[in-house]
Motif scaffolding. Structure first.
Motif, short mmCIF file in Angstrom:
data_model
loop_
_atom_site.label_atom_id
_atom_site.label_comp_id
_atom_site.label_asym_id
_atom_site.label_seq_id
_atom_site.Cartn_x
_atom_site.Cartn_y
_atom_site.Cartn_z
N PHE A 86 8.12 21.80 -23.22
CA PHE A 86 7.23 21.70 -24.78
C PHE A 86 8.13 21.66 -25.68
N GLN A 87 7.75 21.36 -26.97
CA GLN A 87 8.55 21.33 -28.13
C GLN A 87 8.88 22.78 -28.58
N LYS A 88 7.93 23.72 -28.68
CA LYS A 88 8.29 24.94 -29.16
C LYS A 88 7.99 26.26 -28.13
N LYS A 89 6.89 26.14 -27.37
CA LYS A 89 6.88 27.35 -26.64
C LYS A 89 7.74 27.07 -25.37
N HIS A 90 8.48 28.03 -25.03
CA HIS A 90 9.41 27.82 -23.83
C HIS A 90 9.12 28.64 -22.74
N ALA A 91 8.81 30.04 -22.87
CA ALA A 91 8.69 30.79 -21.85
C ALA A 91 7.81 32.16 -22.00
N ILE A 92 7.74 32.98 -21.15
CA ILE A 92 6.91 33.92 -21.12
C ILE A 92 7.63 35.00 -22.05
N GLN A 93 6.78 35.36 -23.11
CA GLN A 93 7.44 36.44 -24.29
C GLN A 93 7.78 37.74 -23.72
N SER A 94 7.02 38.47 -22.82
CA SER A 94 7.18 39.62 -22.33
C SER A 94 8.24 39.67 -21.38
N LEU A 95 8.93 38.74 -21.04
CA LEU A 95 9.67 38.75 -19.89
C LEU A 95 11.02 38.24 -20.46
N CYS A 96 12.31 38.69 -19.88
CA CYS A 96 13.64 38.39 -20.21
C CYS A 96 13.98 37.17 -19.68
N VAL A 97 14.84 36.57 -19.99
CA VAL A 97 15.43 35.05 -19.35
C VAL A 97 15.31 35.13 -18.17
N PHE A 98 16.06 35.74 -17.44
CA PHE A 98 16.04 35.86 -15.89
C PHE A 98 14.59 36.24 -15.24
N LYS A 99 13.91 36.92 -15.83
CA LYS A 99 12.46 37.31 -15.12
C LYS A 99 11.63 36.13 -15.34
N ASN A 100 11.80 35.41 -16.34
CA ASN A 100 10.92 34.49 -16.56
C ASN A 100 11.06 33.25 -15.45
#
Lengths: 209, 464
Positions: A86-100
């Motif tokens: 998507f353009q702006k929303k990329h991943a789940i906010q409550s998780l860190c990169v790896f956990k996403n």
């Protein structure tokens, strides 16, 4: 790999009926769909991803008519076979990169080794942010993460909705190249929907809505 | 990664909301449990410890004090009554059983009760080990006493004078433990039970010492006060004490008393040992008489008769406890309502926290759907989140109230080991747990509702 037939869509409480061109992509093939705002680009992408059900017509992915699937089946099918950027929303906010990425894999019921996640992050040059909260990342880094999220489970179709619109020229170039490279690597068909003319030159197949 | 971990990560990502939710919920649960425990302890005391005791006969004074002292073994006794008089009352045909008890001493703060064999059966007490008491200075002990003081059958101990633990005024007579009772979860668990004669023997010893000092003195010594024999060498102080003794200001008492004394001296003339026990029974005093009626009409007539015609009083334990309960009830009620209010606020906090998550993170939830998550998984995620908070708070609430009550108990306990507090049982916590669970279910259901209505396409298109 992905094919549409006579796709039409009408929003509830709206008289406007969207007509969409038929498309037919073989694996590893790219397609750029261009169009002005409000013409129904996102609607088309959501139909392809099974996020909307067509009023008429068919979406066939890998021999499955996805509009015929039940909601649960469709969720699973989407999770397994489609990657969305998507353009702006990329991943789940409550998780860190790896956990996403781990969460992404959990919900799509795919199994990928942790070291493969790391090597993907490395390719996308965000490995050092592995344990960072995602709101600590820059736009460019987020879009890289977004690509990682879309390809980690090796989908058959990669759909991108305005992936470059909010990026500067240089990042735009990097992101579109990474997107193409990752699609190739996972052997996915790539469909990009945009009004961003900067990326026209990267695609041979193009449709104007 | 799994749904549980997702919930945990969600909780971790908003520490302030989590803290407020857990804090308010813990507070309300702790309050409710505390009130519940106090209330059920109270109820337990009234329903179980009163047992079959319909009426307590003792020295005049506050009837509540008499009940607290003689039935719940909490307060100090109002004074002593004559055993002879008590036995007259016990002859009433409407009475089923009349159990005399006599106080005066303690061992390490546990009260020693001189009584008859029937006492333990008032509370359904049974021996776990050992045998019944056969002679003076043998004792059977309640299970709590045995555990706390690490006493077993055959052990001996010295009693201290009064009802509060002290090491200054220790009697010379050695008590022997002959039996230990099974736990009853009633007041006898915390008592040391012996024969009436043991108490008399222990205190007679003092009297004889006194008599040697003041053969020609007045009868005042006869009026021995079990509790206040502090200094046997000082007669003046002793008679002062006697004067101060609030229960025996009555002139009638003295008259009756001198009668008794005559009796006493008559007995003294006999050198016969056999008469000794008679002397005990005739002239000795007891703290109170615990009566249960076989004819319920006795409750209506006998107490009035005793109160009007004797210098003793009859108190109805049930009535006194109900009265006490009514006094304290308003306090309980107020705190209960405050606790319910806090519980409601806690429920609201949980709801707001979850609802806000569902609304604010609608895009995250929609993203999860694009990852392949089903609606059911999203609902599970929010539900687990709610339950993690609720269960944490419940656990904390139980721990907090246990610590608080323990601290309170240690502060108030002072000398005597008769705590009113029962342990927090499952049946006590169960209704509160159920209430909290219902509240959690309502909060969670309300907050997951938007997930059912969620249109991912709309949410995802609105990102720009």
């Amino acid at each position: 790999m992905i094919q549409t037939e006579n796709l039409r869509f009408q929003y509830q409480n709206s008289s406007e009926l969207f007509h969409f061109p038929n498309i037919n992509l073989s694996p590893k093939e790219d397609l750029l769909i261009l169009g002005k705002s409000g013409i129904g680009k996102t609607t088309f992408l959501h139909l392809l991803a099974g996020l909307l059900k067509p009023t008429e017509g068919k979406v066939i992915i890998d021999d499955t008519e996805i509009q015929l699937l039940s909601n649960n089946k469709l969720d699973q099918f989407r999770g397994k076979n489609i990657g969305l950027v998507f353009q702006k929303k990329h991943a789940i906010q409550s998780l860190c990169v790896f956990k996403n990425l781990q969460a992404r894999l959990f919900f799509s019921k795919s199994k990928v080794q942790n070291k493969d996640i790391e090597s993907l992050l490395d390719q996308l040059e965000i490995l050092e942010y592995k344990n960072s909260n995602i709101n600590k990342l820059s736009e460019g880094q987020l879009q890289r993460l977004s690509i990682a999220m879309a390809v980690i489970h090796k989908p058959k179709i990669l759909l991108a909705d305005e992936p470059t619109s909010s990026l500067d020229d240089e990042t735009c170039k990097i992101v579109i190249e990474l997107l193409k490279q990752q699609a190739k690597q996972t052997q996915a068909s790539l469909i990009v929907i945009t009004h961003d003319h900067r990326i026209k030159s990267y695609f041979q197949n193009q449709i104007n809505l | 990664m799994n749904v549980w971990k997702m919930s945990l990560e969600n909780i971790k990502s908003k520490p302030l909301y989590t803290f407020i939710s857990v804090f308010t919920l813990t507070l309300s649960i702790a309050l409710l449990l505390g009130i519940q425990q106090l209330k059920s302890s109270f109820k337990y005391q009234t329903e179980n410890n009163l047992g079959e005791i319909d009426v307590v006969v003792g020295a005049k004074g506050s009837p509540l004090q008499l009940v607290l002292a003689s039935v719940l073994h909490l307060d100090d006794p109002t004074g002593n009554i004559s055993y002879k008089e008590a036995k007259k009352i016990a002859k009433n045909p409407m009475i089923g059983s009349a159990v005399p008890i006599s106080y005066g001493d303690n061992y390490k703060g546990y009260r020693i009760v001189g009584t008859s064999d029937q006492f333990t059966s008032l509370y359904g007490g049974e021996l776990a080990t050992g045998k019944k008491i056969n002679k003076s200075l043998e004792a059977i002990i309640g299970s709590t006493v045995a555990n706390k003081l690490n006493l077993s059958v055959g052990d001996t101990f010295l009693s201290s004078h009064g009802l509060i633990e002290n090491e200054i005024d220790v009697h010379e007579e050695v008590f022997t433990v002959v039996g230990i009772l099974k736990p009853t979860y009633k007041v006898i668990d915390r008592l040391i039970i012996t024969k009436l004669e043991s108490i008399w023997d222990v205190h007679d010893h003092h009297d004889h010492e006194n008599e040697e000092h003041d053969k020609n003195e007045e009868h005042s010594d006869e009026y021995k006060n079990h509790e206040e024999h502090k200094d046997h060498d000082d007669h003046e102080e002793h008679s002062d004490e006697h004067k101060n003794h609030e229960e025996h200001k009555d002139h009638d008492d003295h008259e009756e008393h001198s009668d008794e004394h005559k009796n006493h001296t008559e007995h003294k003339d006999h050198d016969d040992d056999e008469e000794h026990s008679d002397e005990h029974e005739e002239d000795q005093e007891i703290t109170s008489l615990l009566i249960s009626f076989k004819n319920p009409r006795g409750i209506l007539t006998l107490p009035r008769k005793i109160n009007q015609q004797t210098n003793m009083q009859a108190a109805l334990p049930k009535f006194e406890m109900d009265k006490l309960y009514a006094y304290t009830g308003i306090g309980f009620k107020t705190i209960t309502w405050i606790a319910y209010l806090i519980l409601f606020i806690a429920g609201l906090t949980i709801f707001i926290s979850l609802y806000k998550m569902v609304k604010d993170r609608a895009f995250d939830l929609a993203l999860l759907r694009t990852y392949g998550a089903s609606n059911a998984q999203l609902i599970k995620m929010v539900t687990y989140e709610g339950f993690i908070i609720v269960f944490t708070a419940f656990g904390l609430g139980v721990i907090v109230i246990k610590i608080i009550l323990k601290l309170l108990l240690n502060t108030f306990k002072v000398g005597h080991q008769q705590s009113m507090l029962q342990g927090l049982s499952f049946t006590d916590t169960y209704p509160i747990a159920l209430l909290v669970l219902i509240l959690a279910i309502i909060s969670i259901s309300l907050s997951v509702y938007p997930i059912l209505k969620m249109k991912i396409s709309t949410i995802l298109s609105n990102e720009k």
